[in-house]
Design a protein around this motif. Structure first.
Motif, PDB file in Angstrom:
ATOM      1  N   TYR A 151     -32.095 -79.967  49.369  1.00  0.00           N
ATOM      2  CA  TYR A 151     -33.448 -79.731  49.878  1.00  0.00           C
ATOM      3  C   TYR A 151     -33.443 -79.640  51.408  1.00  0.00           C
ATOM      4  N   LEU A 152     -32.618 -80.465  52.044  1.00  0.00           N
ATOM      5  CA  LEU A 152     -32.530 -80.437  53.501  1.00  0.00           C
ATOM      6  C   LEU A 152     -31.856 -79.158  53.983  1.00  0.00           C
ATOM      7  N   VAL A 153     -30.871 -78.670  53.226  1.00  0.00           N
ATOM      8  CA  VAL A 153     -30.229 -77.400  53.570  1.00  0.00           C
ATOM      9  C   VAL A 153     -31.240 -76.256  53.485  1.00  0.00           C
ATOM     10  N   ALA A 154     -32.050 -76.271  52.418  1.00  0.00           N
ATOM     11  CA  ALA A 154     -33.099 -75.249  52.263  1.00  0.00           C
ATOM     12  C   ALA A 154     -34.099 -75.332  53.420  1.00  0.00           C
ATOM     13  N   LEU A 155     -34.384 -76.559  53.867  1.00  0.00           N
ATOM     14  CA  LEU A 155     -35.307 -76.753  54.979  1.00  0.00           C
ATOM     15  C   LEU A 155     -34.733 -76.216  56.285  1.00  0.00           C
ATOM     16  N   VAL A 156     -33.456 -76.500  56.545  1.00  0.00           N
ATOM     17  CA  VAL A 156     -32.811 -76.007  57.773  1.00  0.00           C
ATOM     18  C   VAL A 156     -32.773 -74.475  57.776  1.00  0.00           C
ATOM     19  N   LEU A 157     -32.445 -73.890  56.620  1.00  0.00           N
ATOM     20  CA  LEU A 157     -32.442 -72.426  56.517  1.00  0.00           C
ATOM     21  C   LEU A 157     -33.831 -71.865  56.752  1.00  0.00           C
ATOM     22  N   GLY A 196     -42.001 -77.197  56.881  1.00  0.00           N
ATOM     23  CA  GLY A 196     -41.171 -77.179  55.683  1.00  0.00           C
ATOM     24  C   GLY A 196     -40.919 -78.554  55.090  1.00  0.00           C
ATOM     25  N   TRP A 197     -41.073 -79.594  55.904  1.00  0.00           N
ATOM     26  CA  TRP A 197     -40.849 -80.970  55.441  1.00  0.00           C
ATOM     27  C   TRP A 197     -41.780 -81.319  54.282  1.00  0.00           C
ATOM     28  N   GLY A 198     -42.937 -80.648  54.223  1.00  0.00           N
ATOM     29  CA  GLY A 198     -43.902 -80.946  53.157  1.00  0.00           C
ATOM     30  C   GLY A 198     -44.135 -79.793  52.195  1.00  0.00           C
ATOM     31  N   LEU A 199     -43.233 -78.792  52.195  1.00  0.00           N
ATOM     32  CA  LEU A 199     -43.388 -77.650  51.295  1.00  0.00           C
ATOM     33  C   LEU A 199     -42.515 -77.812  50.055  1.00  0.00           C
ATOM     34  N   PRO A 200     -42.994 -77.371  48.881  1.00  0.00           N
ATOM     35  CA  PRO A 200     -42.161 -77.410  47.676  1.00  0.00           C
ATOM     36  C   PRO A 200     -40.881 -76.606  47.858  1.00  0.00           C
ATOM     37  N   ALA A 201     -39.815 -77.050  47.224  1.00  0.00           N
ATOM     38  CA  ALA A 201     -38.515 -76.388  47.376  1.00  0.00           C
ATOM     39  C   ALA A 201     -38.567 -74.926  46.943  1.00  0.00           C
ATOM     40  N   GLY A 202     -39.436 -74.607  45.981  1.00  0.00           N
ATOM     41  CA  GLY A 202     -39.566 -73.225  45.535  1.00  0.00           C
ATOM     42  C   GLY A 202     -40.082 -72.302  46.620  1.00  0.00           C
ATOM     43  N   VAL A 203     -40.997 -72.818  47.454  1.00  0.00           N
ATOM     44  CA  VAL A 203     -41.512 -72.037  48.579  1.00  0.00           C
ATOM     45  C   VAL A 203     -40.400 -71.827  49.609  1.00  0.00           C
ATOM     46  N   ASP A 208     -36.491 -68.447  52.272  1.00  0.00           N
ATOM     47  CA  ASP A 208     -35.086 -68.316  52.703  1.00  0.00           C
ATOM     48  C   ASP A 208     -34.500 -66.982  52.244  1.00  0.00           C
ATOM     49  N   VAL A 209     -34.711 -66.641  50.986  1.00  0.00           N
ATOM     50  CA  VAL A 209     -34.157 -65.391  50.456  1.00  0.00           C
ATOM     51  C   VAL A 209     -34.832 -64.194  51.120  1.00  0.00           C
ATOM     52  N   SER A 210     -36.152 -64.277  51.322  1.00  0.00           N
ATOM     53  CA  SER A 210     -36.897 -63.189  51.956  1.00  0.00           C
ATOM     54  C   SER A 210     -36.443 -62.987  53.399  1.00  0.00           C
ATOM     55  N   SER A 211     -36.232 -64.075  54.124  1.00  0.00           N
ATOM     56  CA  SER A 211     -35.799 -63.986  55.518  1.00  0.00           C
ATOM     57  C   SER A 211     -34.363 -63.484  55.622  1.00  0.00           C
TER      58      SER A 211
END
Length: 259
Positions: A151-157, A196-203, A208-211
């Motif tokens: 989850y933290l990796v997804a947040l950093v990305l 991003g700290w408070g966003l669902p991992a799906g968002v 991340d994929v879109s960017s």
């Protein structure tokens, strides 16, 4: 009004999930579909932004010339936009279209378990890489810092992939404008970490994929489109007729000779 957008998004994801099986993969497929649909609009937006870079010196000239007359300045800028068939908001359209999708996805994932009563949230996963797409990084970290790493990796990305496109765009600028874009990019990166700290991992996965798609597209396609559009606009401006401001003086009566 907002509910119907969420419901439509849910039906699309549910349809994709029917053959993709995994909810995370369904979100990735959704990104690819939306990005492909937006590609023509994005290319048009890119050409518009490239033209803006060429037209910028002329716009600054108008702003300086009529700095003491805001009404006249606005009138002349509108005339300039009209003559050059330019829409200053054209570059923002792809972003404006994607924002409702992000907000709808946030609402949907936050309430996704209510659509499937009795189903565990672990069912809404991305191949166990992100075990629960409804989970937010802050909650995952509070539960177990070790299992929260994906989850933290997804947040950093989420934040870094916001920084990269702006830095790439700043290479086309010079001087204070380039510096302003870099400062803005850093500020946005910090803001995205906080958001991003408070966003669902799906968002986060969607963004991340879109960017990542945007970065690759920017390197392979957008740069070439920008260079071509700038060259065409510079050639058009060079061949455009030169406007000359003519100030007519009032004819003064000639003095009569004394007889």
């Amino acid at each position: 009004m907002w509910d119907w957008i969420v419901d439509i998004l849910f039906q699309i994801l549910k349809l994709i999930q029917g053959f993709a099986v995994d909810w995370g993969l369904s979100i990735i497929i959704l990104v690819l579909i939306i990005r492909l649909l937006l590609t023509p609009l994005l290319l048009r937006s890119t050409r518009s932004m490239a033209r803006m870079q060429v037209l910028q010196p002329k716009l600054q000239e108008i702003q300086q010339k009529y700095a003491d007359d805001p009404q006249k300045q606005q009138e002349m800028m509108q005339k300039f936009y009209s003559e050059n068939k330019f829409n200053p908001l054209g570059g923002c359209l792809p972003l404006l279209i994607q924002m409702p999708i992000l907000f709808a996805l946030f609402t949907l994932l936050r309430n996704l378990p209510s659509y499937f009563p009795g189903v565990e949230t672990s069912a809404f996963s991305f191949y166990n890489i992100l075990p629960d797409l409804t989970m937010v990084p802050s909650q995952a970290f509070a539960n177990d810092p070790v299992t929260a790493i994906p989850y933290l990796v997804a947040l950093v990305l989420f934040s870094v992939l916001t920084l990269i496109p702006t830095l790439l765009q700043s290479r086309n600028q010079t001087g204070s404008q380039a510096q302003s874009m870099r400062v803005m990019a850093v500020v946005m990166t910090v803001m995205m970490l906080w958001m991003g700290w408070g966003l669902p991992a799906g968002v986060l996965l969607y963004y991340d994929v879109s960017s990542l798609w945007q970065v690759i597209q920017q390197q392979l396609v957008t740069r070439k489109v920008t260079e071509k559009a700038k060259a065409e606009e510079e050639a058009r401006m060079a061949s455009a007729p030169i406007e000359v401001d003519v100030v007519r003086r009032e004819r003064q009566a000639r003095p009569h000779k004394k007889s």
